[in-house]
Design an enzyme around this catalytic site. Structure first.
Site, PDB file in Angstrom:
ATOM      1  N   HIS A 131       0.924  -1.179   0.010  1.00 44.00           N
ATOM      2  CA  HIS A 131      -0.017   0.052   0.128  1.00 44.00           C
ATOM      3  C   HIS A 131       0.860   1.346   0.157  1.00 44.00           C
ATOM      4  O   HIS A 131       0.531   2.167  -0.882  1.00 44.00           O
ATOM      5  CB  HIS A 131      -0.954  -0.008   1.163  1.00 44.00           C
ATOM      6  CG  HIS A 131      -1.793   1.392   1.341  1.00 44.00           C
ATOM      7  ND1 HIS A 131      -2.759   1.726   0.602  1.00 44.00           N
ATOM      8  CD2 HIS A 131      -1.493   2.418   2.428  1.00 44.00           C
ATOM      9  CE1 HIS A 131      -3.155   2.989   0.989  1.00 44.00           C
ATOM     10  NE2 HIS A 131      -2.521   3.145   2.154  1.00 44.00           N
ATOM     11  N   GLN A 236      -7.848  14.801   2.144  1.00 43.90           N
ATOM     12  CA  GLN A 236      -6.424  14.665   2.690  1.00 43.90           C
ATOM     13  C   GLN A 236      -5.157  15.128   1.778  1.00 43.90           C
ATOM     14  O   GLN A 236      -4.439  15.526   2.394  1.00 43.90           O
ATOM     15  CB  GLN A 236      -6.263  13.155   2.793  1.00 43.90           C
ATOM     16  CG  GLN A 236      -4.974  12.329   3.273  1.00 43.90           C
ATOM     17  CD  GLN A 236      -4.901  10.988   3.279  1.00 43.90           C
ATOM     18  OE1 GLN A 236      -5.832  10.203   2.877  1.00 43.90           O
ATOM     19  NE2 GLN A 236      -3.744  10.485   3.764  1.00 43.90           N
TER      20      GLN A 236
END
Length: 411
Positions: A131, A236
């Site tokens: 990830h 974000q």
């Protein structure tokens, strides 16, 4: 691995069932609007443990009467083991308690599940290498994908305990401050890049006032849940420098309703991956500290059929929960009963193993196919479902589903 332990609850012995006698996960349930009660899952039933303490069949100092598992967790590892052994003896095939207990079995289908414990604090990690590499590659290129510290330290941030909710709770698309690449100034509006993160959550069951070693971490970890850390990627992107995620991660974090104990997962321990660099001594593991748990993500559009969009395994993590807990406490940070540690997004090496839509659609550039259309990020009305199970010799250790439906942003 240990084979199936047989129970007098017949359907608990089915190989494909999530809740055999080997499992005995802990949850909190109610029936027909009643008060929340502590219970354990066996087959397609819930054994009402509050009723068993009320009638004297169990005696754990009244901790099973509280409608939460925090008080029981605080009793410590010896009592954790005693309850598990007692329940195994009561529910095993040939038990003399069958007639006594049968009256206290409730169909799972008739129960409403509640938060199994009160979350004291919530910390989320960024500890899955695939990830981290995928996300870093999108924004910085493959040569700079991993920050310099990533291979030496479990990176994390303090989240919001108040935003943790049980599976089945709807989540509403959040508003936030946004600034796209072509915007001259930021604006305020609904997130357009709302996402999930497939994670596991480790539950701290014992308090501490000083460092915990990796070797002793399992004396403090009560159990595990599936965890979906909902994420507003566009919020974000604008807010995260220099201190990391804030509002983008504060909307909701969803957990599965059943706490699968560390004891139930003991046969499924596996080692973390080989290291590029030797970890500092306080993070080194004396043995296998991860688990072999198959995971998947399903996306169901409103009025449509589910498409499984990702399959991966918890063993893909670079840092274990034991290492995360050891690092968290290394500075002297106290831990409380009910602290929750999010593993970080669990992705594997292939595209179909990615644990977020950000990765699956490569930042929206490569929409994925679902039933009746495509997705780059989650759309209003979509239901996201996480599932997980450790698969043994003739049995499965299941977690139950971790689901949430996205509702439109408020006007």
């Amino acid at each position: 691995m240990t084979g199936l332990l047989r129970s007098w609850v017949d359907n608990a012995n089915e190989p494909e069932g999530a809740f055999p006698l080997n499992n005995l996960p802990y949850g909190v349930f109610s029936v027909a609007g009643g008060t929340p009660r502590c219970g354990t899952a066996i087959g397609d039933r819930i054994l009402d443990l509050q009723a068993l303490e009320e009638t004297g069949t169990l005696d754990f100092g009244g901790t099973l009467l509280t409608g939460s598992w925090n008080a029981f967790m605080a009793l410590g590892t010896m009592e954790w083991s005693r309850l598990r052994k007692t329940l195994t003896d009561l529910l095993k095939e040939g038990s003399d308690a069958k007639d006594k207990l049968a009256a206290h079995l409730v169909p799972i289908a008739d129960a409403q599940m509640h938060m199994p414990f009160a979350v004291s604090e919530y910390t989320d990690f960024y500890a899955g290498r695939h990830h981290a590499f995928n996300v870093g590659t999108m924004f910085r290129g493959p040569e700079n994908a991993l920050p310099p510290n990533w291979l030496h330290i479990p990176i994390g941030y303090n989240g919001r305990a108040s935003s943790v909710a049980v599976s089945g709770t709807d989540v509403r698309r959040p508003h936030g401050q946004l600034k796209g690449p072509n915007d001259e100034v930021p604006r305020f509006g609904p997130s357009q890049r709302f996402d999930i993160e497939l994670e596991m959550g480790a539950i701290v069951g014992q308090p501490s006032n000083g460092p915990i070693s990796v070797a002793t971490a399992f004396e403090n970890i009560f159990g595990y849940v599936l965890l979906n850390d909902w994420s507003a990627r566009d919020i974000q992107a604008w807010e995260y420098q220099p201190l990391g995620p804030f509002q983008a991660k504060a909307t909701m974090t969803t957990i599965s309703p059943w706490i699968v104990t560390a004891a139930a997962l003991e046969p499924f321990r596996v080692s973390t991956p080989e290291r590029d660099f030797e970890l500092l001594p306080y993070l080194q593991e004396p043995g296998p500290m991860l688990y072999d748990i198959d995971l998947e993500v399903g996306l169901t559009p409103e009025g449509g059929n589910e498409t499984v969009i990702s399959r991966t395994n918890y063993r893909e993590m670079y840092y274990s929960a034991a290492q995360q807990l050891a690092h968290h406490t290394s500075c002297g940070c106290p831990m409380r009963v009910g602290d929750l540690l999010g593993s970080g997004t669990i992705s594997g090496p292939e595209k179909g193993n990615r644990g977020s839509l950000l990765e699956l659609s490569w930042g929206g550039k490569e929409p994925i196919e679902i039933d009746g259309g495509t997705r780059s990020f989650i759309e209003d009305g979509d239901t996201m479902t996480l599932r997980g199970s450790a698969n043994g010799n003739g049995y499965r250790i299941g977690f139950g589903q971790c689901t949430g439906k996205l509702l439109p942003a408020r006007d």
